[in-house]
Design an enzyme around this catalytic site. Structure first.
Site, PDB file in Angstrom:
ATOM      1  N   ASP A 197       0.851  -1.194   0.000  1.00 31.19           N
ATOM      2  CA  ASP A 197       0.000   0.000   0.000  1.00 31.19           C
ATOM      3  C   ASP A 197       0.890   1.249   0.000  1.00 31.19           C
ATOM      4  OD1 ASP A 197      -2.138   1.651   0.058  1.00 31.19           O
ATOM      5  OD2 ASP A 197      -2.982   0.916   1.935  1.00 31.19           O
TER       6      ASP A 197
ATOM      7  N   HIS B 269       4.678   4.955  13.413  1.00 32.35           N
ATOM      8  CA  HIS B 269       3.422   5.339  12.748  1.00 32.35           C
ATOM      9  C   HIS B 269       2.184   4.883  13.494  1.00 32.35           C
ATOM     10  CE1 HIS B 269       2.969   1.201  11.626  1.00 32.35           C
ATOM     11  NE2 HIS B 269       2.047   1.425  10.729  1.00 32.35           N
TER      12      HIS B 269
ATOM     13  N   LYS C  97     -14.980   2.396   9.852  1.00 32.63           N
ATOM     14  CA  LYS C  97     -14.029   1.374   9.409  1.00 32.63           C
ATOM     15  C   LYS C  97     -14.533   0.705   8.142  1.00 32.63           C
ATOM     16  CE  LYS C  97     -10.873   0.022  11.667  1.00 32.63           C
ATOM     17  NZ  LYS C  97      -9.475   0.538  11.736  1.00 32.63           N
TER      18      LYS C  97
END
Lengths: 137, 454
Positions: B73, B377, B453
């Site tokens: 990604d 992160h 979500k």
């Protein structure tokens, strides 16, 4: 008869398919892939899609098989629940059946991103074929 | 190993680390042209070939570019929007706001509500990134100054993105995706550094919106295609792969150059996607809260790969820095910072689990020496996704979070179980270790009010 399982890999999930032939093991991996997203029993076998992969090795063929299924699921907005796979001399041919997301009752879960090379294997033991592939989700 | 592995952690975090992480780090330390050290950040966890929460930098002449170092990604990151609202301004309509977001923001396997992108349009998007999106009407020109790299990566090569990868993106622009991606409405629950918070425009109780999303199907398809090619060509390129998952190519090889062009194109796709999501969010807020313009606090990637200057042995060296699940954390005074962030460093985001707090941080001085200007992160997993799905009830998780004041909206009850807060490690400790190690300092903590979500 073949079977499939999922196995753990941190944030990702492994697909494990076993069959009497490599083709059957790959078909079971297909079921395991759908089962990441939804209960395969809830996906009607309405629409067929033809898939072909050519690989220089069995693990690479498995990598291509899983990635092709993911791509077809994504671009067609479909899920598949029935897999008919044939294999001969490095050539995998398949017809898979499923339905469009909009027609499927239930709530599809995660979106598989792609197969990985991590722990990728195709092996034969005690007369059964086993295929393992970790999918990045 | 050609270089050492450097782990920045605490005894508590180290004790819970999967053994495979050390193995993955040491294999990466054997790659050609690797510089100084492979860095494991406090949130490191096992990845696909290369760990998540890790950084590796390579010499541009002798080094390699590795797909596992950016992940599937590419360009995935977090963008945070600011409101002038306080918690009490939205408490009366929290459910209405959550429902409006849920119905308007495509998540999970849902396709775009904004456009279908094909042909020359997709190439223009891959070249332009967030700039392209703003030219199409999805945002404002002033957004660009608050996006890492101005929302546009030069060196993008749309020609390296296959027909199949483009097909996967056709209906994916302005979509959130699934997994750990989210859209959260948050409130600032604690301020750690009042002066930096003030400089960023942050106040206690202020409502923010954070979007965690990436480049979607285009990136997944592109990376799997390049990984295949890199693995098959490794011998001819003179690369011995002790683990095929570390498939890579020399930076100067045609394959390496092609992959770098594709990485930049996918990075632009991620910037454009978050820009279009921003447009959707602004539309909803302008209806419910007239006058709210939702300026950007910042947009930052945590899967990236680009050329940067770093100090090695007293000299400045150009390196290709891979950050996999790691934020760039430029310290105050860094030459790459835009004017508003010169005195403070830019904001960076450390995401907690669904329903858990997250942190707004900024880079510490001298973090170049520690981590090539990098910081964590977000929360790593405490239990596997599969284990969470099998042992936790999505409905129970949803109810428990509602009682704590966080409304969860998801297409899938399985996703809620997989992303349950108890399936992740505590972000408070990760943020603290980043600060104690001198990577990034805590500016503010935010708590989720609404979480969407996939």
């Amino acid at each position: 008869m073949g079977f499939w399982e999922h196995f753990e890999h941190g944030d990702d999930i492994g697909l494990y398919g076993v069959g009497r032939s490599m083709a059957e093991a790959f078909a079971e991996v297909g079921q395991a892939l759908t089962a990441l997203v939804i209960d395969p029993e809830t996906v009607p076998h309405r629409h067929p899609v033809a898939i072909e992969c050519i690989g220089t090795s069995a693990p690479l063929l498995l990598y291509d098989w899983v990635n092709t299924l993911i791509r077809e699921m994504d671009t067609r907005a479909m899920l598949f629940s029935s897999f008919e796979v044939t294999y001969q001399s490095g050539h995998l041919g398949a017809r898979v059946w499923g339905d469009y997301l909009e027609s499927i009752s239930g709530s599809p879960s995660i979106e598989p991103k792609g197969a990985t090379l991590n722990d990728l294997s195709v092996s034969r033991q005690h007369g059964l074929w086993a295929a393992r592939c970790i999918v990045d989700v | 190993m050609r270089v050492p592995v450097q782990m920045i952690t605490s005894s508590g975090l180290l004790n819970s680390l999967d053994d495979r992480v050390a193995e993955q780090l040491s294999l990466a330390a054997q790659l050609p042209g690797i510089a100084k050290a492979v860095i494991a950040l406090p949130d490191v966890e096992v990845g696909q070939g290369f760990p998540v929460g890790a950084v590796a930098a390579f010499d541009p002449h002798t080094g390699v570019i590795m797909a596992a170092g950016v992940g599937l990604d590419i360009g995935c990151g977090v963008r945070t929007l600011m409101t002038s609202l306080q918690i009490e301004d939205i408490s009366h309509c929290k459910l209405q706001l959550g429902k409006a977001l849920f119905h308007s923001i495509p998540a999970g396997r849902m396709g775009s509500r904004l456009l279908s992108l094909e042909g020359p349009g997709i190439s223009a998007m891959l070249r332009g990134g967030a700039r392209w999106a703003i030219e199409q009407g999805y945002g404002r020109p002033d957004d660009l100054s608050s996006i890492e790299e101005g929302g546009h990566l030069s060196g993008a090569e749309p020609g390296e993105i296959s027909h199949e990868a483009r097909a996967r993106q056709r209906h994916a622009m302005g979509t959130l995706g699934s997994g750990n991606h989210y859209l959260e409405v948050q409130q600032i629950s604690r301020i750690f550094d009042a002066s930096i918070a003030q400089a960023f425009g942050l106040k206690l109780g202020q409502v923010l919106i954070s979007i965690h999303a990436g480049a979607r199907g285009l990136s997944y398809q592109m990376v799997t295609e390049f990984v295949r090619e890199m693995m098959l060509r490794a011998d001819r390129l003179g690369i011995r792969l002790s683990d095929k998952s570390l498939a890579c190519a020399p930076i100067t090889s045609p394959l390496g150059e092609r992959f770098f062009g594709a990485v930049n194109a996918a990075g632009n796709c991620a910037f454009a996607n978050r820009q279009m999501l921003t447009h959707l969010v602004r539309g909803i807020f302008s209806e419910l809260f007239p006058g709210e313009t939702l300026p950007l606090l910042y947009d930052q990637r945590h899967n990236s790969c680009h050329f940067e200057d770093h100090e090695l042995l007293g000299a400045s060296r150009r390196l290709l820095v891979h950050r996999r699940g790691a934020c760039r954390a430029l310290p105050p005074g860094h030459k790459k910072l835009s004017a508003p962030h010169q005195a403070t460093g830019h904001p960076l985001f450390m995401s907690g689990a669904m329903g858990a707090p997250s942190y707004i941080m900024c880079g510490c001085s001298n973090n170049d020496q520690l981590s090539f200007n990098s910081a964590s992160h977000g929360s790593p997993r405490a239990i596997s996704r599969l284990n969470a799905r099998q042992t936790l009830s999505g409905h129970s998780v949803e109810q428990a979070l509602a009682q704590q004041g966080t409304l969860i909206f998801s297409q899938s009850i399985w996703s809620i179980a997989e992303q349950a807060p108890e399936a992740f490690r505590n972000i408070d400790q990760i943020a603290l270790v980043n600060e104690q190690a001198g990577l990034a300092r805590r500016v503010a903590q935010v708590k989720p009010l609404i979480c969407l979500k996939g």
